[in-house]
Design a protein around this motif. Structure first.
Motif: not given
Length: 272
Positions: A262-272
Protein backbone atom coordinates in the motif's frame (compact mmCIF):
# COMPACT_ATOMS: atom_id res chain seq x y z
CA UNK A 1 -9.14 17.83 9.48
CA UNK A 2 -5.41 17.90 9.99
CA UNK A 3 -4.25 14.54 11.35
CA UNK A 4 -1.57 16.39 13.32
CA UNK A 5 -4.42 17.29 15.70
CA UNK A 6 -4.48 13.65 16.83
CA UNK A 7 -2.28 13.49 19.95
CA UNK A 8 0.96 11.50 19.69
CA UNK A 9 0.53 10.66 16.01
CA UNK A 10 3.84 10.25 14.20
CA UNK A 11 5.16 10.34 10.62
CA UNK A 12 2.70 13.01 9.52
CA UNK A 13 5.19 14.42 7.00
CA UNK A 14 5.81 11.07 5.28
CA UNK A 15 3.21 11.53 2.55
CA UNK A 16 1.60 8.23 3.52
CA UNK A 17 -2.03 7.45 4.25
CA UNK A 18 -2.85 7.23 7.95
CA UNK A 19 -3.89 3.96 9.56
CA UNK A 20 -6.45 2.92 12.15
CA UNK A 21 -5.79 -0.72 13.04
CA UNK A 22 -6.02 -3.24 15.81
CA UNK A 23 -8.33 -5.97 17.09
CA UNK A 24 -12.09 -5.72 16.80
CA UNK A 25 -12.50 -5.89 20.56
CA UNK A 26 -10.21 -5.67 23.57
CA UNK A 27 -10.13 -9.26 24.81
CA UNK A 28 -7.41 -8.74 27.41
CA UNK A 29 -4.22 -6.83 28.17
CA UNK A 30 -1.73 -9.35 26.80
CA UNK A 31 -3.42 -9.64 23.41
CA UNK A 32 -3.81 -5.88 23.04
CA UNK A 33 -0.17 -5.17 23.86
CA UNK A 34 1.00 -7.99 21.59
CA UNK A 35 -0.94 -6.66 18.61
CA UNK A 36 0.01 -3.06 19.33
CA UNK A 37 3.71 -3.88 19.56
CA UNK A 38 3.64 -5.57 16.16
CA UNK A 39 1.69 -2.78 14.48
CA UNK A 40 3.79 0.00 15.98
CA UNK A 41 6.93 -1.71 14.71
CA UNK A 42 5.51 -2.04 11.19
CA UNK A 43 4.19 1.51 11.00
CA UNK A 44 7.40 3.00 12.37
CA UNK A 45 9.41 1.04 9.80
CA UNK A 46 7.17 2.19 6.93
CA UNK A 47 6.53 5.69 8.37
CA UNK A 48 2.76 5.33 8.43
CA UNK A 49 0.85 7.65 10.81
CA UNK A 50 -0.85 5.19 13.15
CA UNK A 51 -3.78 5.04 15.59
CA UNK A 52 -4.37 1.85 17.61
CA UNK A 53 -7.98 0.66 17.35
CA UNK A 54 -9.86 -1.48 19.84
CA UNK A 55 -13.50 -1.55 20.95
CA UNK A 56 -13.92 -1.37 24.72
CA UNK A 57 -17.31 -3.02 24.32
CA UNK A 58 -19.42 -4.46 21.51
CA UNK A 59 -22.99 -3.29 21.95
CA UNK A 60 -24.15 -4.25 18.45
CA UNK A 61 -24.31 -8.05 18.49
CA UNK A 62 -26.38 -10.47 16.42
CA UNK A 63 -27.16 -12.74 19.40
CA UNK A 64 -27.53 -12.12 23.11
CA UNK A 65 -24.84 -14.72 23.86
CA UNK A 66 -22.25 -13.03 21.61
CA UNK A 67 -19.12 -11.59 23.26
CA UNK A 68 -19.65 -7.96 24.24
CA UNK A 69 -16.57 -7.12 26.30
CA UNK A 70 -14.44 -7.72 29.38
CA UNK A 71 -15.84 -4.76 31.31
CA UNK A 72 -15.92 -1.13 30.25
CA UNK A 73 -13.36 0.38 32.64
CA UNK A 74 -11.05 -2.62 32.39
CA UNK A 75 -10.94 -2.41 28.59
CA UNK A 76 -10.53 1.37 28.59
CA UNK A 77 -7.61 1.10 30.99
CA UNK A 78 -5.97 -1.36 28.59
CA UNK A 79 -6.38 1.14 25.76
CA UNK A 80 -4.71 3.77 27.94
CA UNK A 81 -1.87 1.36 28.69
CA UNK A 82 -1.35 0.73 24.97
CA UNK A 83 -1.07 4.47 24.42
CA UNK A 84 1.31 5.01 27.32
CA UNK A 85 3.46 1.97 26.50
CA UNK A 86 3.93 2.62 22.79
CA UNK A 87 3.30 6.39 22.63
CA UNK A 88 0.52 6.07 20.05
CA UNK A 89 -3.00 7.51 19.92
CA UNK A 90 -6.00 5.23 20.37
CA UNK A 91 -9.55 5.04 19.01
CA UNK A 92 -12.62 3.25 20.34
CA UNK A 93 -16.29 3.28 19.45
CA UNK A 94 -19.07 4.57 21.68
CA UNK A 95 -22.74 3.68 21.77
CA UNK A 96 -24.41 6.01 24.27
CA UNK A 97 -24.08 9.63 25.32
CA UNK A 98 -22.62 8.48 28.64
CA UNK A 99 -19.95 6.49 26.80
CA UNK A 100 -18.63 9.69 25.23
CA UNK A 101 -17.51 11.35 28.46
CA UNK A 102 -16.24 8.07 29.91
CA UNK A 103 -14.20 6.98 26.88
CA UNK A 104 -12.84 10.49 26.33
CA UNK A 105 -10.89 10.12 29.58
CA UNK A 106 -8.91 7.22 28.10
CA UNK A 107 -8.65 7.55 24.29
CA UNK A 108 -7.84 10.17 21.66
CA UNK A 109 -10.46 9.45 18.98
CA UNK A 110 -14.14 8.65 19.54
CA UNK A 111 -15.76 6.56 16.82
CA UNK A 112 -19.48 6.59 16.04
CA UNK A 113 -20.63 3.18 14.76
CA UNK A 114 -22.28 3.05 11.34
CA UNK A 115 -25.67 1.98 12.70
CA UNK A 116 -25.69 4.99 15.06
CA UNK A 117 -24.26 7.77 12.90
CA UNK A 118 -27.64 9.48 12.47
CA UNK A 119 -28.20 9.64 16.25
CA UNK A 120 -27.80 13.37 16.74
CA UNK A 121 -27.47 13.27 20.54
CA UNK A 122 -24.67 10.71 20.32
CA UNK A 123 -22.75 12.62 17.65
CA UNK A 124 -23.11 15.86 19.61
CA UNK A 125 -21.98 14.18 22.84
CA UNK A 126 -18.84 12.93 21.10
CA UNK A 127 -18.16 16.31 19.49
CA UNK A 128 -18.60 18.17 22.77
CA UNK A 129 -15.76 16.22 24.39
CA UNK A 130 -13.36 18.06 22.09
CA UNK A 131 -11.87 14.77 20.94
CA UNK A 132 -11.34 13.81 17.31
CA UNK A 133 -14.55 12.18 16.04
CA UNK A 134 -14.64 9.40 13.45
CA UNK A 135 -18.06 9.05 11.83
CA UNK A 136 -18.65 5.69 10.17
CA UNK A 137 -20.99 5.93 7.19
CA UNK A 138 -24.13 3.92 7.70
CA UNK A 139 -24.41 0.89 5.43
CA UNK A 140 -27.79 2.33 4.40
CA UNK A 141 -26.58 5.88 3.71
CA UNK A 142 -25.36 7.66 0.60
CA UNK A 143 -21.95 9.34 0.62
CA UNK A 144 -23.69 12.69 0.09
CA UNK A 145 -25.74 12.29 3.27
CA UNK A 146 -22.61 12.19 5.38
CA UNK A 147 -22.20 15.95 5.02
CA UNK A 148 -25.04 16.35 7.52
CA UNK A 149 -23.34 14.10 10.09
CA UNK A 150 -20.11 16.06 9.65
CA UNK A 151 -21.97 19.34 10.05
CA UNK A 152 -23.33 18.21 13.42
CA UNK A 153 -19.75 17.94 14.69
CA UNK A 154 -18.71 21.25 13.15
CA UNK A 155 -21.73 22.98 14.69
CA UNK A 156 -20.37 21.94 18.09
CA UNK A 157 -17.25 24.00 17.32
CA UNK A 158 -15.19 20.86 16.82
CA UNK A 159 -13.35 20.76 13.50
CA UNK A 160 -11.56 17.49 14.26
CA UNK A 161 -13.81 15.12 12.34
CA UNK A 162 -13.26 12.34 9.83
CA UNK A 163 -15.62 9.98 8.02
CA UNK A 164 -15.17 6.28 7.31
CA UNK A 165 -16.75 4.22 4.55
CA UNK A 166 -17.39 0.67 5.77
CA UNK A 167 -19.30 -0.53 2.74
CA UNK A 168 -22.92 -0.45 1.60
CA UNK A 169 -25.49 -3.21 1.91
CA UNK A 170 -25.72 -5.29 -1.28
CA UNK A 171 -28.78 -7.46 -0.79
CA UNK A 172 -29.37 -8.95 2.64
CA UNK A 173 -26.09 -10.75 3.28
CA UNK A 174 -23.31 -8.89 1.49
CA UNK A 175 -21.51 -5.55 1.33
CA UNK A 176 -19.98 -3.60 -1.54
CA UNK A 177 -17.70 -0.55 -1.69
CA UNK A 178 -18.74 2.22 -4.07
CA UNK A 179 -15.40 3.97 -4.62
CA UNK A 180 -17.19 6.97 -6.15
CA UNK A 181 -18.12 7.86 -2.59
CA UNK A 182 -14.52 8.48 -1.50
CA UNK A 183 -13.97 11.78 -3.37
CA UNK A 184 -17.54 12.79 -2.54
CA UNK A 185 -16.98 12.43 1.21
CA UNK A 186 -13.56 14.06 0.99
CA UNK A 187 -15.43 17.28 0.20
CA UNK A 188 -16.75 17.17 3.78
CA UNK A 189 -13.89 15.69 5.83
CA UNK A 190 -10.83 13.48 5.75
CA UNK A 191 -12.02 10.08 4.54
CA UNK A 192 -11.04 6.61 5.68
CA UNK A 193 -11.79 3.26 4.03
CA UNK A 194 -12.69 0.51 6.49
CA UNK A 195 -11.40 -2.44 4.50
CA UNK A 196 -12.29 -5.34 6.78
CA UNK A 197 -15.85 -4.33 7.70
CA UNK A 198 -16.55 -3.65 4.03
CA UNK A 199 -15.95 -7.35 3.49
CA UNK A 200 -18.45 -8.55 6.08
CA UNK A 201 -21.29 -10.88 5.13
CA UNK A 202 -23.93 -9.94 7.72
CA UNK A 203 -27.32 -11.40 8.65
CA UNK A 204 -26.24 -15.02 8.51
CA UNK A 205 -28.79 -17.55 9.76
CA UNK A 206 -26.34 -18.78 12.43
CA UNK A 207 -26.29 -15.31 13.99
CA UNK A 208 -22.54 -14.93 13.38
CA UNK A 209 -21.33 -12.47 10.73
CA UNK A 210 -19.29 -13.96 7.89
CA UNK A 211 -16.64 -12.30 5.75
CA UNK A 212 -14.23 -12.38 2.82
CA UNK A 213 -10.73 -11.81 4.22
CA UNK A 214 -9.29 -13.11 0.93
CA UNK A 215 -10.39 -9.80 -0.63
CA UNK A 216 -8.71 -7.50 1.92
CA UNK A 217 -5.70 -6.77 -0.27
CA UNK A 218 -7.86 -6.09 -3.33
CA UNK A 219 -10.12 -3.57 -1.59
CA UNK A 220 -7.23 -1.90 0.26
CA UNK A 221 -5.21 -1.43 -2.94
CA UNK A 222 -8.22 0.06 -4.71
CA UNK A 223 -8.80 2.49 -1.85
CA UNK A 224 -5.23 3.77 -1.95
CA UNK A 225 -5.39 4.06 -5.75
CA UNK A 226 -8.53 6.18 -5.48
CA UNK A 227 -6.74 8.48 -3.04
CA UNK A 228 -8.37 7.74 0.30
CA UNK A 229 -6.81 9.63 3.22
CA UNK A 230 -6.76 6.75 5.67
CA UNK A 231 -7.17 2.98 5.95
CA UNK A 232 -8.97 1.06 8.70
CA UNK A 233 -8.13 -2.62 9.19
CA UNK A 234 -8.94 -5.01 12.01
CA UNK A 235 -6.27 -7.62 12.70
CA UNK A 236 -5.53 -10.44 15.12
CA UNK A 237 -2.81 -13.06 15.61
CA UNK A 238 -5.52 -15.76 15.75
CA UNK A 239 -8.60 -14.60 13.80
CA UNK A 240 -10.24 -18.03 13.95
CA UNK A 241 -10.46 -17.73 17.74
CA UNK A 242 -11.05 -13.98 18.01
CA UNK A 243 -14.07 -13.15 20.13
CA UNK A 244 -15.55 -10.74 17.57
CA UNK A 245 -15.43 -10.37 13.76
CA UNK A 246 -12.78 -13.03 13.25
CA UNK A 247 -14.32 -13.99 9.90
CA UNK A 248 -13.25 -10.76 8.19
CA UNK A 249 -10.03 -9.85 10.04
CA UNK A 250 -6.55 -9.79 8.54
CA UNK A 251 -4.11 -12.20 10.15
CA UNK A 252 -1.38 -10.23 11.89
CA UNK A 253 1.30 -12.22 10.05
CA UNK A 254 0.17 -10.69 6.74
CA UNK A 255 0.04 -7.10 7.94
CA UNK A 256 3.53 -5.92 7.04
CA UNK A 257 3.37 -7.38 3.54
CA UNK A 258 0.10 -5.60 2.82
CA UNK A 259 1.27 -2.26 4.25
CA UNK A 260 4.45 -2.44 2.17
CA UNK A 261 2.37 -2.81 -0.99
CA UNK A 262 0.00 0.00 0.00
CA UNK A 263 2.88 2.38 0.74
CA UNK A 264 4.32 1.65 -2.70
CA UNK A 265 0.96 2.37 -4.36
CA UNK A 266 0.60 5.59 -2.36
CA UNK A 267 4.03 6.72 -3.48
CA UNK A 268 3.03 6.17 -7.10
CA UNK A 269 -0.27 8.02 -6.64
CA UNK A 270 1.56 10.94 -5.01
CA UNK A 271 3.86 11.19 -8.02
CA UNK A 272 1.03 12.18 -10.37
Amino acid sequence: MNIQHIPQIKHTDSGNFFLLAGPCAIEGEEMALRIAEKLVGITDKLQIPYVFKGSFKKANRSRIDSFSGIGDEKALKILRKVSETFHVPTVTDIHTNEDADMAAQYVDVLQIPAFLVRQTDLVVAAANTGKVVNLKKGQFMSPESMKHAVQKVLDCHNENVMVTDRGTMFGYQDMIVDFRGIPTMQQYASTVLDVTHSLQQPNQTAGVTGGRPDMIETVAKAGIAVGVDGIFIETHFDPANAKSDGANMLHLDYFEGLMTKLVAIRKTVNSF
